[in-house]
Design a protein around this motif. Structure first.
Motif, PDB file in Angstrom:
ATOM      1  N   ALA A 157      21.721 -15.572  19.136  1.00  0.00           N
ATOM      2  CA  ALA A 157      23.148 -15.479  18.843  1.00  0.00           C
ATOM      3  C   ALA A 157      23.491 -16.527  17.789  1.00  0.00           C
ATOM      4  O   ALA A 157      22.801 -17.534  17.662  1.00  0.00           O
ATOM      5  CB  ALA A 157      23.974 -15.699  20.112  1.00  0.00           C
ATOM      6  N   TYR A 158      24.545 -16.271  17.034  1.00  0.00           N
ATOM      7  CA  TYR A 158      24.938 -17.157  15.930  1.00  0.00           C
ATOM      8  C   TYR A 158      23.765 -17.353  14.966  1.00  0.00           C
ATOM      9  O   TYR A 158      23.480 -18.466  14.524  1.00  0.00           O
ATOM     10  CB  TYR A 158      25.445 -18.492  16.462  1.00  0.00           C
ATOM     11  N   ALA A 159      23.111 -16.237  14.666  1.00  0.00           N
ATOM     12  CA  ALA A 159      21.895 -16.298  13.855  1.00  0.00           C
ATOM     13  C   ALA A 159      22.133 -16.798  12.440  1.00  0.00           C
ATOM     14  O   ALA A 159      21.216 -17.314  11.798  1.00  0.00           O
ATOM     15  CB  ALA A 159      21.233 -14.912  13.806  1.00  0.00           C
ATOM     16  N   GLN A 160      23.361 -16.683  11.937  1.00  0.00           N
ATOM     17  CA  GLN A 160      23.625 -17.164  10.586  1.00  0.00           C
ATOM     18  C   GLN A 160      23.363 -18.655  10.460  1.00  0.00           C
ATOM     19  O   GLN A 160      23.107 -19.166   9.370  1.00  0.00           O
ATOM     20  CB  GLN A 160      25.063 -16.833  10.169  1.00  0.00           C
ATOM     21  N   GLY A 161      23.388 -19.345  11.603  1.00  0.00           N
ATOM     22  CA  GLY A 161      23.185 -20.787  11.587  1.00  0.00           C
ATOM     23  C   GLY A 161      21.765 -21.219  11.259  1.00  0.00           C
ATOM     24  O   GLY A 161      21.532 -22.392  10.958  1.00  0.00           O
ATOM     25  N   ILE A 162      20.792 -20.300  11.308  1.00  0.00           N
ATOM     26  CA  ILE A 162      19.428 -20.689  10.952  1.00  0.00           C
ATOM     27  C   ILE A 162      19.227 -20.692   9.443  1.00  0.00           C
ATOM     28  O   ILE A 162      18.230 -21.208   8.948  1.00  0.00           O
ATOM     29  CB  ILE A 162      18.366 -19.795  11.637  1.00  0.00           C
ATOM     30  N   PHE A 163      20.178 -20.110   8.730  1.00  0.00           N
ATOM     31  CA  PHE A 163      20.099 -20.074   7.266  1.00  0.00           C
ATOM     32  C   PHE A 163      21.110 -20.999   6.594  1.00  0.00           C
ATOM     33  O   PHE A 163      20.917 -21.414   5.465  1.00  0.00           O
ATOM     34  CB  PHE A 163      20.338 -18.650   6.762  1.00  0.00           C
ATOM     35  N   GLU A 164      22.183 -21.285   7.294  1.00  0.00           N
ATOM     36  CA  GLU A 164      23.276 -22.073   6.704  1.00  0.00           C
ATOM     37  C   GLU A 164      23.673 -23.202   7.643  1.00  0.00           C
ATOM     38  O   GLU A 164      24.093 -22.965   8.777  1.00  0.00           O
ATOM     39  CB  GLU A 164      24.483 -21.171   6.435  1.00  0.00           C
TER      40      GLU A 164
END
Length: 202
Positions: free
Chosen positions: A18-25
């Motif tokens: 969950a909140y996968a965008q956090g692994i890139f940004e």
């Protein structure tokens, strides 16, 4: 499904992200004592209470506690559990968030960008569209105990994520693509006869 590594690193397998965008940004969050924290990469990982990751993480937490507090580890762990200062939490407390209810979740972060790989171990970027929130991944995390002026707790650092398989997307887990739009014929800019803001809302 899950395996232990040296230096209290563990690999939790086939868990939902969950909140996968956090692994890139990297995003700034709340730091210690409520002060603004350094921008961090990170995500949450969801799994059932009977998932193999549950036992593996528990063992790593105990190991980290014993390494930090020695004979006082068991006492410290009871105190930290009561204060919800362990890395695994009950998803029922966030049941309004899709995917959390009935599961456990672990938040893991790092000031350094974690390694992100596809199932064939090729690197992934945000433009690849995976992992996305709701998909299933393997994650390498490091469990460590904190005892300093900012408090006592057991944390999880995120070291790497590998996409495993698709899953039902969670809210906020996707963005629009070019295929979602229709081509607009004619010249660039406003079309003739387009309503102005004043005519729409005035």
């Amino acid at each position: 499904m899950a395996e232990a590594k040296q230096d209290n690193r563990i690999t939790i397998k086939d868990v939902r992200i969950a909140y996968a965008q956090g692994i890139f940004e990297a995003r700034a969050g709340k730091g210690d004592n409520g002060q603004p924290g350094k921008p961090k990469f990170g995500a949450a990982f969801l799994f059932g209470k009977d998932h193999p990751a549950t036992k593996l993480i528990s063992e790593a937490v105990v190991s980290a506690a014993r390494a930090k507090w020695g004979a006082k580890a068991e006492e410290m762990l009871k105190m930290l559990k009561a204060g919800d200062r362990l890395p695994v939490h009950s998803g029922d407390a966030k049941a309004t968030s899709a995917g959390y209810g009935g599961n456990l979740y672990l938040n893991a972060g790092n000031v350094l960008r974690p390694l992100v790989l596809n199932s064939d171990r090729t690197p992934l970027t945000a433009a690849d569209g995976r992992p996305y929130s709701g998909s299933y991944v393997n994650a390498i995390i490091e469990i460590w105990a904190q005892d300093n002026q900012f408090g006592k707790r057991v944390n999880a650092s995120l070291l790497g994520v590998q996409f495993v398989r698709d899953g039902e997307r969670l809210a906020g887990g996707s963005t629009a693509t070019a295929d979602d739009f229709e081509a607009i014929p004619g010249v660039e800019g406003a079309a003739e006869g387009q309503a102005s803001p004043e005519s729409l809302f005035g």
